[in-house]
Design a protein around this motif. Structure first.
Motif, PDB file in Angstrom:
ATOM      1  N   ALA A   1     -11.912 -45.673  -4.725  1.00  9.72           N
ATOM      2  CA  ALA A   1     -12.119 -45.934  -3.296  1.00  9.72           C
ATOM      3  C   ALA A   1     -13.239 -46.954  -3.086  1.00  9.72           C
ATOM      4  O   ALA A   1     -13.138 -47.841  -2.235  1.00  9.72           O
ATOM      5  CB  ALA A   1     -12.415 -44.632  -2.559  1.00  9.72           C
ATOM      6  N   ARG A   2     -14.320 -46.837  -3.876  1.00 11.06           N
ATOM      7  CA  ARG A   2     -15.419 -47.806  -3.747  1.00 11.06           C
ATOM      8  C   ARG A   2     -14.944 -49.212  -4.103  1.00 11.06           C
ATOM      9  O   ARG A   2     -15.237 -50.175  -3.386  1.00 11.06           O
ATOM     10  CB  ARG A   2     -16.595 -47.408  -4.639  1.00 11.06           C
ATOM     11  CG  ARG A   2     -17.411 -46.254  -4.079  1.00 11.06           C
ATOM     12  CD  ARG A   2     -18.777 -46.130  -4.739  1.00 11.06           C
ATOM     13  NE  ARG A   2     -18.761 -45.987  -6.175  1.00 11.06           N
ATOM     14  CZ  ARG A   2     -18.679 -44.823  -6.817  1.00 11.06           C
ATOM     15  NH1 ARG A   2     -18.594 -43.689  -6.150  1.00 11.06           N
ATOM     16  NH2 ARG A   2     -18.694 -44.782  -8.138  1.00 11.06           N
ATOM     17  N   ALA A   3     -14.211 -49.335  -5.207  1.00  7.02           N
ATOM     18  CA  ALA A   3     -13.707 -50.651  -5.611  1.00  7.02           C
ATOM     19  C   ALA A   3     -12.738 -51.199  -4.567  1.00  7.02           C
ATOM     20  O   ALA A   3     -12.766 -52.389  -4.245  1.00  7.02           O
ATOM     21  CB  ALA A   3     -13.036 -50.565  -6.981  1.00  7.02           C
ATOM     22  N   GLU A   4     -11.902 -50.337  -4.021  1.00 15.33           N
ATOM     23  CA  GLU A   4     -10.938 -50.801  -3.038  1.00 15.33           C
ATOM     24  C   GLU A   4     -11.633 -51.278  -1.763  1.00 15.33           C
ATOM     25  O   GLU A   4     -11.218 -52.270  -1.163  1.00 15.33           O
ATOM     26  CB  GLU A   4      -9.926 -49.702  -2.724  1.00 15.33           C
ATOM     27  CG  GLU A   4      -8.783 -50.232  -1.894  1.00 15.33           C
ATOM     28  CD  GLU A   4      -7.539 -49.396  -1.987  1.00 15.33           C
ATOM     29  OE1 GLU A   4      -6.938 -49.174  -0.938  1.00 15.33           O
ATOM     30  OE2 GLU A   4      -7.168 -48.968  -3.100  1.00 15.33           O
ATOM     31  N   ARG A   5     -12.711 -50.624  -1.356  1.00 18.18           N
ATOM     32  CA  ARG A   5     -13.451 -51.089  -0.181  1.00 18.18           C
ATOM     33  C   ARG A   5     -14.018 -52.491  -0.425  1.00 18.18           C
ATOM     34  O   ARG A   5     -13.979 -53.349   0.459  1.00 18.18           O
ATOM     35  CB  ARG A   5     -14.577 -50.116   0.179  1.00 18.18           C
ATOM     36  CG  ARG A   5     -14.084 -48.891   0.941  1.00 18.18           C
ATOM     37  CD  ARG A   5     -15.232 -48.097   1.544  1.00 18.18           C
ATOM     38  NE  ARG A   5     -16.133 -47.530   0.560  1.00 18.18           N
ATOM     39  CZ  ARG A   5     -15.942 -46.366  -0.053  1.00 18.18           C
ATOM     40  NH1 ARG A   5     -14.890 -45.633   0.212  1.00 18.18           N
ATOM     41  NH2 ARG A   5     -16.815 -45.922  -0.937  1.00 18.18           N
TER      42      ARG A   5
END
Length: 189
Positions: free
Chosen positions: A82-86
């Motif tokens: 989720a962090r990478a996708e943000r």
């Protein structure tokens, strides 16, 4: 992503890691502002989305089922995704000569490199220790089959029916289009 030659799921995912690192290396080899940095960032995004989906669909369910403490491990990995996708979403639409492009691509590379190294050092050995070879091989087959049907480039597929049209459009980005093309519009990943 990686076109493994019949390896188990971990071998397939490690091949993905090497391909992402190669794309990151190409970005780093170019001077700031070079137009090809945007191209390589888009390719890395597509590869990372495919890789994350393979892990989320095939690896993490086995981690939850077979590895002691697997729910916590899988949840931690999902948080990292989720962090990478943000970051990837923030990177979308920025040209290579945008000062924010360099900052965001640097953040993405640090986040992803940390994640991949941790998987190889911690998660993958635990999976190997707890999952029978037949399970790992079967998951590798599933990942390879999923790759054959995955798009090789993003296709706009934002929903045009209410209420989903209000949640994703306008401005559905590369990450959303990749997810929609692989899972169907508006479906959770």
């Amino acid at each position: 992503m990686g076109q493994g030659d019949g390896g188990n799921v971990i071998e397939e995912l490690v091949t993905d890691h090497r391909e992402v690192e190669e794309l990151f290396g190409r970005i780093e080899a170019l001077p700031p502002g070079a137009e090809d940095r945007r191209l390589y960032a888009d390719r890395a995004t597509m590869e990372l989305v495919r890789h994350a989906m393979a892990e989320e669909d095939y690896l993490y369910p086995s981690v939850r089922e077979r590895v002691p403490g697997g729910d916590v491990l899988a949840d931690d990995e999902l948080d990292r995704h989720a962090r990478a996708e943000r970051i990837m979403k923030d990177l979308e639409g920025r040209e290579a000569d945008d000062p924010e492009f360099d900052r965001l691509v640097g953040m993405l590379m640090r986040e992803v490199r940390t994640h991949l190294a941790d998987e190889e050092r911690n998660l993958f050995p635990r999976v190997r220790a707890e999952c029978p070879t037949v399970i790992l091989d079967g998951l590798g087959d599933k990942v390879r089959k999923a790759r054959k049907t995955a798009p090789t480039r993003p296709h706009p597929s934002a929903p045009d029916e209410p209420p989903a049209d209000k949640t994703l459009a306008p401005g559905v980005g590369l990450v959303d289009r990749m997810r929609d093309a692989m899972t169907g519009p508006g479906k959770p990943y």
